[in-house]
Design a protein around this motif. Structure first.
Motif, PDB file in Angstrom:
ATOM      1  N   MET A  62      23.932  -4.864 -23.441  1.00 16.63           N
ATOM      2  CA  MET A  62      22.790  -3.931 -23.050  1.00 16.63           C
ATOM      3  C   MET A  62      21.864  -4.628 -24.132  1.00 16.63           C
ATOM      4  SD  MET A  62      21.585  -1.099 -21.334  1.00 16.63           S
ATOM      5  CE  MET A  62      23.310  -0.696 -21.153  1.00 16.63           C
ATOM      6  N   GLU A  63      22.056  -4.701 -25.220  1.00 13.09           N
ATOM      7  CA  GLU A  63      21.176  -5.385 -26.495  1.00 13.09           C
ATOM      8  C   GLU A  63      20.423  -6.559 -25.663  1.00 13.09           C
ATOM      9  OE1 GLU A  63      19.398  -5.135 -30.469  1.00 13.09           O
ATOM     10  OE2 GLU A  63      20.342  -3.714 -28.942  1.00 13.09           O
ATOM     11  N   ASN A  64      21.088  -7.208 -25.143  1.00 14.58           N
ATOM     12  CA  ASN A  64      20.546  -8.503 -24.706  1.00 14.58           C
ATOM     13  C   ASN A  64      19.807  -8.518 -23.246  1.00 14.58           C
ATOM     14  OD1 ASN A  64      21.097 -10.213 -26.954  1.00 14.58           O
ATOM     15  ND2 ASN A  64      23.407 -10.381 -26.106  1.00 14.58           N
ATOM     16  N   LEU A  65      20.198  -7.449 -22.711  1.00 12.24           N
ATOM     17  CA  LEU A  65      19.331  -7.069 -21.410  1.00 12.24           C
ATOM     18  C   LEU A  65      17.944  -6.485 -21.631  1.00 12.24           C
ATOM     19  CD1 LEU A  65      22.107  -5.321 -19.327  1.00 12.24           C
ATOM     20  CD2 LEU A  65      20.935  -7.491 -18.643  1.00 12.24           C
TER      21      LEU A  65
ATOM     22  N   PHE B 189      24.761   6.396 -30.654  1.00 10.72           N
ATOM     23  CA  PHE B 189      24.899   7.026 -29.262  1.00 10.72           C
ATOM     24  C   PHE B 189      24.828   6.262 -28.030  1.00 10.72           C
ATOM     25  CE2 PHE B 189      22.880   9.704 -32.464  1.00 10.72           C
ATOM     26  CZ  PHE B 189      23.364  10.620 -32.625  1.00 10.72           C
ATOM     27  N   VAL B 190      25.407   6.510 -27.048  1.00 15.81           N
ATOM     28  CA  VAL B 190      25.557   6.050 -25.868  1.00 15.81           C
ATOM     29  C   VAL B 190      25.224   6.889 -24.935  1.00 15.81           C
ATOM     30  CG1 VAL B 190      26.935   4.149 -26.491  1.00 15.81           C
ATOM     31  CG2 VAL B 190      27.990   6.037 -25.444  1.00 15.81           C
ATOM     32  N   ALA B 191      24.643   6.561 -23.667  1.00 14.22           N
ATOM     33  CA  ALA B 191      24.474   7.263 -22.424  1.00 14.22           C
ATOM     34  C   ALA B 191      25.186   6.367 -21.384  1.00 14.22           C
ATOM     35  CB  ALA B 191      22.915   7.258 -21.816  1.00 14.22           C
ATOM     36  N   GLU B 192      26.019   7.512 -20.701  1.00 18.47           N
ATOM     37  CA  GLU B 192      26.980   6.929 -19.730  1.00 18.47           C
ATOM     38  C   GLU B 192      26.787   7.504 -18.297  1.00 18.47           C
ATOM     39  OE1 GLU B 192      30.518   8.136 -22.131  1.00 18.47           O
ATOM     40  OE2 GLU B 192      31.287   6.253 -21.175  1.00 18.47           O
ATOM     41  N   VAL B 193      27.052   6.739 -17.387  1.00 14.70           N
ATOM     42  CA  VAL B 193      26.964   7.289 -15.880  1.00 14.70           C
ATOM     43  C   VAL B 193      28.197   6.876 -15.511  1.00 14.70           C
ATOM     44  CG1 VAL B 193      25.721   7.069 -13.774  1.00 14.70           C
ATOM     45  CG2 VAL B 193      24.163   7.363 -15.646  1.00 14.70           C
ATOM     46  N   ASN B 194      28.890   7.959 -14.859  1.00 11.87           N
ATOM     47  CA  ASN B 194      30.128   7.517 -14.101  1.00 11.87           C
ATOM     48  C   ASN B 194      31.051   6.625 -15.080  1.00 11.87           C
ATOM     49  OD1 ASN B 194      29.394   9.020 -11.806  1.00 11.87           O
ATOM     50  ND2 ASN B 194      28.383   7.271 -11.226  1.00 11.87           N
ATOM     51  N   GLY B 195      31.042   6.924 -16.120  1.00 10.56           N
ATOM     52  CA  GLY B 195      31.939   5.971 -17.314  1.00 10.56           C
ATOM     53  C   GLY B 195      31.490   4.646 -17.677  1.00 10.56           C
ATOM     54  N   SER B 196      30.306   4.530 -17.339  1.00 15.81           N
ATOM     55  CA  SER B 196      29.784   3.142 -17.572  1.00 15.81           C
ATOM     56  C   SER B 196      28.648   3.342 -18.498  1.00 15.81           C
ATOM     57  CB  SER B 196      29.162   2.323 -16.403  1.00 15.81           C
ATOM     58  OG  SER B 196      30.265   2.032 -15.651  1.00 15.81           O
ATOM     59  N   VAL B 197      28.547   2.414 -19.574  1.00 15.86           N
ATOM     60  CA  VAL B 197      27.400   2.691 -20.549  1.00 15.86           C
ATOM     61  C   VAL B 197      26.148   2.323 -20.060  1.00 15.86           C
ATOM     62  CG1 VAL B 197      26.347   2.086 -22.842  1.00 15.86           C
ATOM     63  CG2 VAL B 197      28.962   2.507 -22.473  1.00 15.86           C
ATOM     64  N   VAL B 198      25.131   3.034 -19.901  1.00 18.52           N
ATOM     65  CA  VAL B 198      23.651   2.660 -19.232  1.00 18.52           C
ATOM     66  C   VAL B 198      22.627   2.598 -20.322  1.00 18.52           C
ATOM     67  CG1 VAL B 198      24.625   3.342 -16.989  1.00 18.52           C
ATOM     68  CG2 VAL B 198      23.244   4.964 -18.546  1.00 18.52           C
ATOM     69  N   GLY B 199      22.798   3.015 -21.528  1.00 19.53           N
ATOM     70  CA  GLY B 199      22.046   3.165 -22.456  1.00 19.53           C
ATOM     71  C   GLY B 199      22.496   3.516 -24.007  1.00 19.53           C
TER      72      GLY B 199
ATOM     73  N   GLY C 249      17.438   0.648 -32.410  1.00 21.74           N
ATOM     74  CA  GLY C 249      17.644  -0.003 -31.272  1.00 21.74           C
ATOM     75  C   GLY C 249      17.741   1.679 -30.216  1.00 21.74           C
ATOM     76  N   LEU C 250      16.811   1.059 -29.249  1.00 20.46           N
ATOM     77  CA  LEU C 250      16.807   2.089 -28.287  1.00 20.46           C
ATOM     78  C   LEU C 250      16.804   1.532 -26.788  1.00 20.46           C
ATOM     79  CD1 LEU C 250      14.861   5.381 -27.823  1.00 20.46           C
ATOM     80  CD2 LEU C 250      15.197   3.918 -26.117  1.00 20.46           C
ATOM     81  N   ALA C 251      17.692   1.320 -26.100  1.00 20.46           N
ATOM     82  CA  ALA C 251      17.943   0.592 -24.918  1.00 20.46           C
ATOM     83  C   ALA C 251      18.562   1.364 -23.775  1.00 20.46           C
ATOM     84  CB  ALA C 251      18.606  -0.817 -25.172  1.00 20.46           C
ATOM     85  N   VAL C 252      17.925   0.846 -22.533  1.00 24.68           N
ATOM     86  CA  VAL C 252      18.510   1.462 -21.259  1.00 24.68           C
ATOM     87  C   VAL C 252      18.637   0.388 -20.360  1.00 24.68           C
ATOM     88  CG1 VAL C 252      18.095   3.063 -19.478  1.00 24.68           C
ATOM     89  CG2 VAL C 252      17.556   4.065 -21.603  1.00 24.68           C
TER      90      VAL C 252
END
Length: 99
Positions: A1-4, A29-39, A73-76
């Motif tokens: 995520m960081e490198n994206l 903190f992480v944001a997840e959608v359907n079990g995948s980290v998106v942010g 860090g704040l990444a989506v």
């Protein structure tokens, strides 16, 4: 995520990122959608009210009381950007909710 989401020069190193996960789990903190980290949002609680450059390389445990919450860090993930995840994540992390 960081490198994206950050350029190579701006992205945290693997070692620095792993230290953040180990040492500041209560403000990572992480944001997840359907079990995948998106942010993600992360940063230590610090004594001073401003972020200094050394925080990006020298992470230590958060204090148990007081301090100022910083965000290093704040990444989506690009495919989830512009859908409110940054706003929801920041709001929930500041107010102690789930991202």
């Amino acid at each position: 995520m960081e490198n994206l989401c950050f350029t190579k020069e701006e992205a945290a190193t693997q070692e620095s990122f792993e230290k953040r996960i180990q040492l500041i789990t209560d403000s990572f903190f992480v944001a997840e959608v359907n079990g995948s980290v998106v942010g993600l949002i992360n940063g230590p609680a610090i004594e001073q009210p401003k972020i200094t450059d050394d925080l990006f390389s020298a992470i230590k445990l958060n204090p148990t009381t007081d301090g100022h919450q910083s965000i290093l860090g704040l990444a989506v993930s690009p495919e989830y950007q512009k859908q409110g995840y940054n706003n929801d994540g920041v709001s929930n992390s500041v107010h102690g909710g789930e991202v």
